[in-house]
Design a protein around this motif. Structure first.
Motif, PDB file in Angstrom:
ATOM      1  N   ARG A 111      -5.646  12.588  25.127  1.00  0.00           N
ATOM      2  CA  ARG A 111      -5.434  13.632  24.397  1.00  0.00           C
ATOM      3  C   ARG A 111      -7.017  14.046  23.824  1.00  0.00           C
ATOM      4  N   LEU A 112      -8.285  12.966  23.520  1.00  0.00           N
ATOM      5  CA  LEU A 112      -9.667  13.784  23.179  1.00  0.00           C
ATOM      6  C   LEU A 112     -10.050  14.683  24.693  1.00  0.00           C
ATOM      7  N   ILE A 113      -9.487  14.728  25.723  1.00  0.00           N
ATOM      8  CA  ILE A 113     -10.399  15.696  26.538  1.00  0.00           C
ATOM      9  C   ILE A 113      -9.632  16.863  26.632  1.00  0.00           C
ATOM     10  N   GLU A 114      -7.856  16.645  26.370  1.00  0.00           N
ATOM     11  CA  GLU A 114      -7.550  18.263  26.479  1.00  0.00           C
ATOM     12  C   GLU A 114      -7.748  18.560  24.867  1.00  0.00           C
ATOM     13  N   GLU A 115      -7.908  17.882  24.151  1.00  0.00           N
ATOM     14  CA  GLU A 115      -8.425  19.174  22.835  1.00  0.00           C
ATOM     15  C   GLU A 115      -9.481  19.410  23.103  1.00  0.00           C
ATOM     16  N   LYS A 116     -10.457  18.908  23.801  1.00  0.00           N
ATOM     17  CA  LYS A 116     -11.741  19.664  24.426  1.00  0.00           C
ATOM     18  C   LYS A 116     -11.604  20.771  25.098  1.00  0.00           C
ATOM     19  N   THR A 117     -10.784  20.436  26.527  1.00  0.00           N
ATOM     20  CA  THR A 117     -10.917  21.396  27.527  1.00  0.00           C
ATOM     21  C   THR A 117      -9.861  21.917  27.889  1.00  0.00           C
ATOM     22  N   MET A 118      -8.358  21.951  26.489  1.00  0.00           N
ATOM     23  CA  MET A 118      -7.250  22.937  27.318  1.00  0.00           C
ATOM     24  C   MET A 118      -6.840  22.865  27.929  1.00  0.00           C
ATOM     25  N   ILE A 119      -7.578  21.919  28.966  1.00  0.00           N
ATOM     26  CA  ILE A 119      -6.599  21.745  30.370  1.00  0.00           C
ATOM     27  C   ILE A 119      -5.984  20.489  30.353  1.00  0.00           C
ATOM     28  N   SER A 120      -4.742  20.002  31.103  1.00  0.00           N
ATOM     29  CA  SER A 120      -3.853  19.342  31.508  1.00  0.00           C
ATOM     30  C   SER A 120      -4.553  18.114  32.406  1.00  0.00           C
ATOM     31  N   VAL A 121      -4.291  16.918  31.300  1.00  0.00           N
ATOM     32  CA  VAL A 121      -4.794  15.353  31.827  1.00  0.00           C
ATOM     33  C   VAL A 121      -3.525  14.474  31.927  1.00  0.00           C
ATOM     34  N   TYR A 122      -3.764  14.224  33.007  1.00  0.00           N
ATOM     35  CA  TYR A 122      -3.054  12.833  33.431  1.00  0.00           C
ATOM     36  C   TYR A 122      -3.438  11.807  33.333  1.00  0.00           C
ATOM     37  N   VAL A 123      -2.947  10.972  33.447  1.00  0.00           N
ATOM     38  CA  VAL A 123      -4.069   9.114  33.187  1.00  0.00           C
ATOM     39  C   VAL A 123      -2.855   8.532  33.869  1.00  0.00           C
ATOM     40  N   GLU A 124      -3.780   7.502  34.858  1.00  0.00           N
ATOM     41  CA  GLU A 124      -2.884   6.630  35.322  1.00  0.00           C
ATOM     42  C   GLU A 124      -3.660   5.603  35.502  1.00  0.00           C
ATOM     43  N   ASN A 125      -3.457   4.312  35.916  1.00  0.00           N
ATOM     44  CA  ASN A 125      -4.223   2.729  36.131  1.00  0.00           C
ATOM     45  C   ASN A 125      -4.759   3.181  37.762  1.00  0.00           C
ATOM     46  N   ASP A 126      -5.878   3.158  38.089  1.00  0.00           N
ATOM     47  CA  ASP A 126      -6.597   3.591  39.041  1.00  0.00           C
ATOM     48  C   ASP A 126      -5.642   2.856  40.672  1.00  0.00           C
ATOM     49  N   ALA A 127      -5.017   1.530  40.565  1.00  0.00           N
ATOM     50  CA  ALA A 127      -4.329   1.145  41.158  1.00  0.00           C
ATOM     51  C   ALA A 127      -3.202   2.165  41.957  1.00  0.00           C
ATOM     52  N   LYS A 128      -2.460   2.466  40.744  1.00  0.00           N
ATOM     53  CA  LYS A 128      -1.814   2.852  41.019  1.00  0.00           C
ATOM     54  C   LYS A 128      -1.925   4.059  41.608  1.00  0.00           C
ATOM     55  N   ALA A 129      -2.451   4.900  40.810  1.00  0.00           N
ATOM     56  CA  ALA A 129      -3.301   6.114  41.605  1.00  0.00           C
ATOM     57  C   ALA A 129      -3.207   6.404  42.836  1.00  0.00           C
ATOM     58  N   ALA A 130      -3.731   5.284  43.195  1.00  0.00           N
ATOM     59  CA  ALA A 130      -4.328   5.671  45.017  1.00  0.00           C
ATOM     60  C   ALA A 130      -3.069   5.347  45.738  1.00  0.00           C
ATOM     61  N   ALA A 131      -1.842   4.105  44.661  1.00  0.00           N
ATOM     62  CA  ALA A 131      -0.295   4.146  45.567  1.00  0.00           C
ATOM     63  C   ALA A 131       0.176   5.483  45.817  1.00  0.00           C
ATOM     64  N   TYR A 132       0.212   6.162  44.587  1.00  0.00           N
ATOM     65  CA  TYR A 132       0.693   7.452  44.785  1.00  0.00           C
ATOM     66  C   TYR A 132      -0.054   7.929  45.989  1.00  0.00           C
ATOM     67  N   GLY A 133      -1.102   8.003  45.774  1.00  0.00           N
ATOM     68  CA  GLY A 133      -2.171   9.335  47.084  1.00  0.00           C
ATOM     69  C   GLY A 133      -1.695   8.761  48.431  1.00  0.00           C
ATOM     70  N   GLU A 134      -1.648   7.669  48.988  1.00  0.00           N
ATOM     71  CA  GLU A 134      -1.371   6.697  49.954  1.00  0.00           C
ATOM     72  C   GLU A 134       0.175   6.943  50.271  1.00  0.00           C
ATOM     73  N   ALA A 135       1.561   7.164  49.590  1.00  0.00           N
ATOM     74  CA  ALA A 135       2.611   6.771  49.313  1.00  0.00           C
ATOM     75  C   ALA A 135       2.830   8.193  50.320  1.00  0.00           C
ATOM     76  N   LYS A 136       2.012   9.514  49.222  1.00  0.00           N
ATOM     77  CA  LYS A 136       2.219  10.256  49.747  1.00  0.00           C
ATOM     78  C   LYS A 136       1.718  11.246  50.959  1.00  0.00           C
ATOM     79  N   SER A 137       0.594  10.467  51.400  1.00  0.00           N
ATOM     80  CA  SER A 137      -0.179  10.546  52.554  1.00  0.00           C
ATOM     81  C   SER A 137       0.806  10.308  54.017  1.00  0.00           C
ATOM     82  N   GLN A 138       1.550   9.410  53.239  1.00  0.00           N
ATOM     83  CA  GLN A 138       2.422   8.514  54.937  1.00  0.00           C
ATOM     84  C   GLN A 138       3.390   9.779  54.517  1.00  0.00           C
ATOM     85  N   ASN A 139       3.923  10.297  54.093  1.00  0.00           N
ATOM     86  CA  ASN A 139       5.331  10.696  53.464  1.00  0.00           C
ATOM     87  C   ASN A 139       6.089   9.811  53.970  1.00  0.00           C
ATOM     88  N   LEU A 140       6.054   8.809  52.327  1.00  0.00           N
ATOM     89  CA  LEU A 140       6.917   8.501  51.929  1.00  0.00           C
ATOM     90  C   LEU A 140       7.472   8.048  50.393  1.00  0.00           C
TER      91      LEU A 140
END
Ligand SMILES: [Zn+2]
Length: 334
Positions: A111-140
């Motif tokens: 909310r704080l960043i979207e209010e200031k920037t008007m840009i969509s923000v998605y927040v995730e736990n760091d390890a889960k974000a990394a997991a998403y990147g890995e799965a994406k990169s390995q076509n999983l």
């Protein structure tokens, strides 16, 4: 005057045309904030790192400052943020956080960043974000289940079911470092509980194992006794390669410990792949770990399971955060 205005407009237009478009990703750590621009998997800027300031207001200010700096050179279509803690991804807010970031829990980051920037923000736990990147990169992303384990100072993780991060009932799913792997109440974890996987298989856990083994040995048996209070995975691997039996023993125990958590996850999730990331994953002997895990697998299962190492390295968290916001924007568009 009119000519000058037209010239200004033309130069503004040309600057806009030159600006690359992408998602701005952040990886917030206890000591540093990393930020970079991505077009899908592709890094299109340098990775900027600044020290993590103290307190939630100062961290949000640091994010906003970095966003403005990137906007001078790029068109930011979305912002993805990976942060430690348990994250309510709908509100984009940590519901609990680590001692490294005091006061961070309850900060409405999205909310704080979207209010200031008007840009969509998605927040995730760091390890889960990394997991998403890995799965994406390995076509999983079409896989029924992929589990990414981050082996570092602690242990983090992310469970992906059918290409989506599994959050559980209160967003706490995937915090696999706190799986209890023993009933002996031998090792206290940083979370306050005993015998978590992290207390054994993380970097800290490995040094505790090393101390336990070396405290019963003499200098004539291993040179590592001298290093007992300054142990690292790197030193252990180097000593093991030179034939040091104590180092070999410590590393064998560590592989048993790494295996213990995987063996619990295996029959619950029946994953297609375990991906090991984090600095400590470099020291994992994959054939040995696979052999140990297969000994513990339910007979007839895990026949096609793969255990591999991260392909993204230290930028996994940033890449994952960028993909998360880009995929959210794509869903919103469709
Ligand atoms: Zn714990």
């Amino acid at each position: 005057m009119e000519i000058a205005c037209n010239a200004d407009r033309a130069s503004e237009q040309s600057i806009l045309e030159q600006k690359k478009i992408g998602a701005l990703a952040f990886d917030l750590g206890g000591t540093k904030i990393a930020a970079a621009m991505f077009d899908g998997h592709e890094l299109i800027s340098e990775v900027v790192k600044v020290l993590t300031p103290s307190g939630p207001e100062a961290i949000i200010e640091a994010f906003l400052k970095l966003i403005s700096q990137f906007q001078e050179r790029y068109i930011v279509t979305g912002i993805g943020i990976g942060t430690p803690g348990v994250i309510d991804t709908v509100k984009g807010c940590p519901t609990s956080s680590t001692n490294n970031l005091p006061g961070w829990s309850g900060t409405p980051i999205k909310r704080l960043i979207e209010e200031k920037t008007m840009i969509s923000v998605y927040v995730e736990n760091d390890a889960k974000a990394a997991a998403y990147g890995e799965a994406k990169s390995q076509n999983l992303m079409d896989s029924p289940c992929t589990i990414v384990i981050t082996l570092g100072t602690g242990i983090g993780g992310g469970i992906l079911l059918n290409g989506e991060v599994y959050h559980g009932f209160e967003y706490a799913a995937g915090h696999v470092g706190h799986i209890p792997i023993s009933l002996e109440k031998k090792r206290l974890c940083t979370c306050g509980l005993f015998d978590c996987w992290e207390a054994y298989a993380s970097g800290i856990g490995l040094t505790v194992t090393a101390r336990e083994v070396l405290s019963g040995l003499k200098e004539e048996q291993t040179q590592l006794v001298k290093e007992i209070n300054h142990m690292s995975a790197q030193k252990l691997v180097a000593a093991a390669e030179q034939g040091d039996p104590a180092a070999k023993n410590i590393l064998a125990l560590w592989h048993e410990h790494v295996c213990a958590g995987l063996a619990i996850l295996l029959p619950i999730f029946d994953p297609e792949a375990f991906i090991l990331s984090g600095g400590l994953s470099d020291y994992v002997d994959l054939p040995l770990l696979t052999e140990l895990l297969m000994e513990k697998a339910l007979p007839g299962t895990a026949q096609n399971l793969t255990i591999s190492k991260s392909k993204l390295g230290i930028n996994a968290g940033l890449i994952g955060a960028a993909h998360l916001i880009l995929d959210q924007l794509a869903v919103a568009k469709s």
